[in-house]
Design an enzyme around this catalytic site. Structure first.
Site, PDB file in Angstrom:
ATOM      1  N   ASN A  49      36.111  21.414  -6.729  1.00 16.42           N
ATOM      2  CA  ASN A  49      35.665  20.289  -5.904  1.00 16.42           C
ATOM      3  C   ASN A  49      36.877  19.384  -5.734  1.00 16.42           C
ATOM      4  O   ASN A  49      37.222  18.616  -6.622  1.00 16.42           O
ATOM      5  CB  ASN A  49      34.512  19.567  -6.609  1.00 16.42           C
ATOM      6  CG  ASN A  49      33.985  18.405  -5.797  1.00 16.42           C
ATOM      7  OD1 ASN A  49      34.511  18.088  -4.720  1.00 16.42           O
ATOM      8  ND2 ASN A  49      32.954  17.757  -6.295  1.00 16.42           N
ATOM      9  N   ARG A  62      33.613  23.490  -2.953  1.00 13.35           N
ATOM     10  CA  ARG A  62      32.707  22.550  -2.302  1.00 13.35           C
ATOM     11  C   ARG A  62      33.391  22.043  -1.038  1.00 13.35           C
ATOM     12  O   ARG A  62      34.513  21.529  -1.106  1.00 13.35           O
ATOM     13  CB  ARG A  62      32.406  21.378  -3.231  1.00 13.35           C
ATOM     14  CG  ARG A  62      31.556  20.345  -2.547  1.00 13.35           C
ATOM     15  CD  ARG A  62      31.289  19.160  -3.437  1.00 13.35           C
ATOM     16  NE  ARG A  62      30.414  18.246  -2.730  1.00 13.35           N
ATOM     17  CZ  ARG A  62      30.565  16.930  -2.730  1.00 13.35           C
ATOM     18  NH1 ARG A  62      31.545  16.369  -3.397  1.00 13.35           N
ATOM     19  NH2 ARG A  62      29.739  16.164  -2.057  1.00 13.35           N
ATOM     20  N   HIS A  66      25.023  16.273   0.249  1.00 11.36           N
ATOM     21  CA  HIS A  66      24.446  16.563  -1.078  1.00 11.36           C
ATOM     22  C   HIS A  66      23.442  17.712  -0.988  1.00 11.36           C
ATOM     23  O   HIS A  66      22.543  17.844  -1.831  1.00 11.36           O
ATOM     24  CB  HIS A  66      23.684  15.350  -1.680  1.00 11.36           C
ATOM     25  CG  HIS A  66      24.543  14.186  -2.062  1.00 11.36           C
ATOM     26  ND1 HIS A  66      24.100  12.885  -2.008  1.00 11.36           N
ATOM     27  CD2 HIS A  66      25.813  14.120  -2.524  1.00 11.36           C
ATOM     28  CE1 HIS A  66      25.054  12.075  -2.418  1.00 11.36           C
ATOM     29  NE2 HIS A  66      26.117  12.797  -2.723  1.00 11.36           N
ATOM     30  N   HIS A 105      18.802  11.853  -4.935  1.00  9.40           N
ATOM     31  CA  HIS A 105      20.085  12.125  -5.602  1.00  9.40           C
ATOM     32  C   HIS A 105      20.819  10.792  -5.664  1.00  9.40           C
ATOM     33  O   HIS A 105      21.322  10.294  -4.653  1.00  9.40           O
ATOM     34  CB  HIS A 105      20.876  13.170  -4.800  1.00  9.40           C
ATOM     35  CG  HIS A 105      22.257  13.429  -5.338  1.00  9.40           C
ATOM     36  ND1 HIS A 105      22.640  14.630  -5.887  1.00  9.40           N
ATOM     37  CD2 HIS A 105      23.350  12.637  -5.398  1.00  9.40           C
ATOM     38  CE1 HIS A 105      23.896  14.559  -6.285  1.00  9.40           C
ATOM     39  NE2 HIS A 105      24.353  13.352  -5.983  1.00  9.40           N
ATOM     40  N   ARG A 163      29.094   2.083  -0.689  1.00 11.72           N
ATOM     41  CA  ARG A 163      28.705   2.164   0.734  1.00 11.72           C
ATOM     42  C   ARG A 163      27.373   1.463   0.952  1.00 11.72           C
ATOM     43  O   ARG A 163      26.509   1.498   0.076  1.00 11.72           O
ATOM     44  CB  ARG A 163      28.548   3.629   1.162  1.00 11.72           C
ATOM     45  CG  ARG A 163      29.754   4.484   0.926  1.00 11.72           C
ATOM     46  CD  ARG A 163      29.493   5.900   1.476  1.00 11.72           C
ATOM     47  NE  ARG A 163      30.410   6.857   0.921  1.00 11.72           N
ATOM     48  CZ  ARG A 163      30.053   8.002   0.331  1.00 11.72           C
ATOM     49  NH1 ARG A 163      28.785   8.353   0.249  1.00 11.72           N
ATOM     50  NH2 ARG A 163      30.954   8.799  -0.157  1.00 11.72           N
ATOM     51  N   GLU A 217      25.589  21.118  -9.380  1.00  6.45           N
ATOM     52  CA  GLU A 217      26.154  21.629  -8.132  1.00  6.45           C
ATOM     53  C   GLU A 217      27.138  22.768  -8.404  1.00  6.45           C
ATOM     54  O   GLU A 217      27.250  23.694  -7.616  1.00  6.45           O
ATOM     55  CB  GLU A 217      26.841  20.481  -7.377  1.00  6.45           C
ATOM     56  CG  GLU A 217      25.820  19.520  -6.788  1.00  6.45           C
ATOM     57  CD  GLU A 217      26.385  18.150  -6.456  1.00  6.45           C
ATOM     58  OE1 GLU A 217      26.676  17.386  -7.403  1.00  6.45           O
ATOM     59  OE2 GLU A 217      26.549  17.848  -5.267  1.00  6.45           O
TER      60      GLU A 217
HETATM   61  P1  ADP Z   1      29.206  11.298  -8.208  1.00  9.36           P
HETATM   62  O1  ADP Z   1      28.444  10.844  -7.029  1.00  9.36           O
HETATM   63  O2  ADP Z   1      30.601  10.760  -8.284  1.00  9.36           O
HETATM   64  O3  ADP Z   1      29.070  12.782  -8.539  1.00  9.36           O
HETATM   65  P2  ADP Z   1      27.531  10.871 -10.536  1.00  9.36           P
HETATM   66  O4  ADP Z   1      26.330  11.639 -10.121  1.00  9.36           O
HETATM   67  O5  ADP Z   1      28.302  11.361 -11.705  1.00  9.36           O
HETATM   68  O6  ADP Z   1      28.501  10.524  -9.363  1.00  9.36           O
HETATM   69  O7  ADP Z   1      27.050   9.377 -10.850  1.00  9.36           O
HETATM   70  C1  ADP Z   1      27.974   8.406 -11.240  1.00  9.36           C
HETATM   71  C2  ADP Z   1      27.255   7.101 -11.438  1.00  9.36           C
HETATM   72  O8  ADP Z   1      26.155   7.283 -12.332  1.00  9.36           O
HETATM   73  C3  ADP Z   1      28.126   6.050 -12.118  1.00  9.36           C
HETATM   74  O9  ADP Z   1      28.868   5.322 -11.186  1.00  9.36           O
HETATM   75  C4  ADP Z   1      27.102   5.180 -12.785  1.00  9.36           C
HETATM   76  O10 ADP Z   1      26.732   4.168 -11.879  1.00  9.36           O
HETATM   77  C5  ADP Z   1      25.896   6.064 -12.998  1.00  9.36           C
HETATM   78  N1  ADP Z   1      25.663   6.329 -14.423  1.00  9.36           N
HETATM   79  C6  ADP Z   1      26.269   7.229 -15.206  1.00  9.36           C
HETATM   80  N2  ADP Z   1      25.788   7.167 -16.474  1.00  9.36           N
HETATM   81  C7  ADP Z   1      24.855   6.183 -16.483  1.00  9.36           C
HETATM   82  C8  ADP Z   1      24.011   5.621 -17.477  1.00  9.36           C
HETATM   83  N3  ADP Z   1      24.001   6.063 -18.726  1.00  9.36           N
HETATM   84  N4  ADP Z   1      23.185   4.629 -17.085  1.00  9.36           N
HETATM   85  C9  ADP Z   1      23.156   4.187 -15.823  1.00  9.36           C
HETATM   86  N5  ADP Z   1      23.941   4.672 -14.845  1.00  9.36           N
HETATM   87  C10 ADP Z   1      24.786   5.650 -15.162  1.00  9.36           C
END
Ligand code: ADP
Length: 403
Positions: free
Chosen positions: A13, A94, A183, A211, A244, A387
């Site tokens: 990715n 990806r 997504h 998501h 965003r 993913e």
């Molecule tokens: P991406 O879209 O970059 O793949 P992810 O699905 O990994 O992102 O999500 C990242 C976001 O998830 C972080 O910016 C944070 O806001 C949130 N996050 C991660 N762990 C936690 C947690 N334990 N509690 C609340 N929010 C979380």
């Protein structure tokens, strides 16, 4: 562990200054190694590589994606997987935007790479970065089949009424303007897992999937096929995200140009990087947002309320579009880890059969699980997305057909 590198798929990715990767067996789901290269093109680039439960880190300037991937292969070799010598079953990439052209996993040759490049006009922040990863992997693993898996693919068949923007039809046709959705790999994987978990045929389920990661999107799925999704021509539309805004009055763009004298690149940056939760509160990570809210920070509170308000608006819209729902599922960083968001998004909806069991919702549990009371008409679930596994499986299916 028994497997050799030829059983594995390397999933890549590639972002503008990063490469996330995973080496995994699509059949057993066993992950042999994974890691991330960050800050490519800067002086303080770093690679974090994890294999057999151990992390190693390497810090040195990495000029470009090919240099980064070359170092990744060195780290693989040092941890027992010399991919350049042993080969892999496939490399799965990806790719964010498949446009109208690509709607299934596709074996990459020069023509496909050129077409992905041509789609950069629709995804200037993503497709060139994805292509950099593809070109590097093709150069370094020339014998491995390379497969592109598109984020837009799952939504290719959206109904015309859902994918059409009400602008001049000739302008839209000339510029490829329609809702594509993103997504898709995650929405497809998660909705498939929901059917498995409920022991139901996907063909008989109406589902809503949220998501919620840094980027966030919702989908409405009838009988395994999406009928609507919140992201659009680009990943800007829909839910409020980390940086965003999601849905906006399009008039704001012209107003910013006229009144704030921002040019189109500045507006693009404002909307992609400096809006959403970050624009409203100053932070984009949900954990930090929670901490700010606990200190009484009003801007953080408002950001959270706007985020939840938008989630509920999409929930309401999709409930009506589907004419009723069997399962509502939360996935990705926020969706999997924030019981508060899940509870607030679905609060006060018992009259629609939608309920969250507080104990199940807050239980420390990372597995896919149901968080609604067992007798509630609508199943509410948390399902970790994967993913990489979905991309590895898709790549494997493509190369199996070549044999
Ligand atoms: P991406 O879209 O970059 O793949 P992810 O699905 O990994 O992102 O999500 C990242 C976001 O998830 C972080 O910016 C944070 O806001 C949130 N996050 C991660 N762990 C936690 C947690 N334990 N509690 C609340 N929010 C979380």
């Amino acid at each position: 562990m028994g497997e050799t590198a030829e059983d594995f798929v390397l999933v890549i990715n590639s972002g503008s200054s990063s490469i996330k990767y995973q080496l995994l067996d699509p059949e057993s789901s066993v992950v042999a190694a994974s890691g991330i290269v960050e800050r490519i093109g800067e002086d303080d680039s770093v690679i974090q590589h994890r294999a057999d439960g151990e992390s190693t880190e390497r810090r040195e300037p990495i000029a470009d994606h090919t240099a980064g991937l070359r170092l990744v292969f060195e780290m693989f070799a040092a941890t027992g997987h010399d991919l350049r010598r042993e080969g892999v079953r496939a490399v799965g990439h990806r790719v964010v935007h498949g446009g109208e052209v690509f709607y299934r996993p596709t074996l990459i040759d020069d023509d496909v790479a050129a077409a992905i490049s041509d789609l950069s006009a629709l995804a200037p922040l993503h497709n060139p970065a994805n292509l950099a990863g593809i070109e590097s992997a093709r150069a370094l693993l020339p014998d491995a089949p390379q497969v592109a898996v598109f984020d837009t693919a799952f939504f290719h068949g959206l109904p015309a009424a859902a994918k059409t923007y009400a602008i001049d039809a000739k302008v839209a046709a000339a510029h490829g303007i329609r809702k594509y959705g993103f997504h898709g790999t995650s929405h497809e994987y998660v909705s498939g897992r929901v059917a498995e978990l409920l022991g139901r045929d996907p063909g008989e389920l109406n589902q809503i999937v949220f998501h919620l990661g840094n980027g966030a999107s919702a989908s409405a799925i009838r009988g395994g096929r999406p009928v609507d999704t919140s992201m659009g021509l680009t990943p800007l539309e829909g839910l409020v995200m980390g940086t965003r805004p999601g849905d906006l009055d399009p008039g704001i763009v012209a107003h910013l140009a006229r009144s704030a004298h921002l040019d189109i690149e500045q507006i693009d940056t404002l909307l992609n990087r400096d809006s959403g939760i970050k624009g409203l509160s100053g932070v984009n990570d949900f954990r930090e947002l929670r901490r700010l809210i606990e200190t009484g920070d009003e801007a953080a509170r408002l950001a959270y309320d706007v985020y939840v308000h938008r989630l509920r608006r999409y929930l309401g819209a999709y409930l009506i579009e589907l004419g009723g729902v069997d399962a509502i599922t939360f996935t990705a960083g926020v969706g999997e880890n924030s019981p508060q968001v899940r509870a607030d998004a679905l609060a006060g909806l018992a009259r629609f059969g939608i309920e969250v069991d507080p104990a199940a919702n807050t239980a420390e549990n990372r597995a896919a699980r149901r968080i609604s009371p067992p007798d509630a008409p609508v199943a509410v679930l948390v399902v970790p997305t994967n993913e990489e596994l979905a991309i590895a499986r898709a790549a494997r299916r493509v190369v199996d057909r070549l044999d």
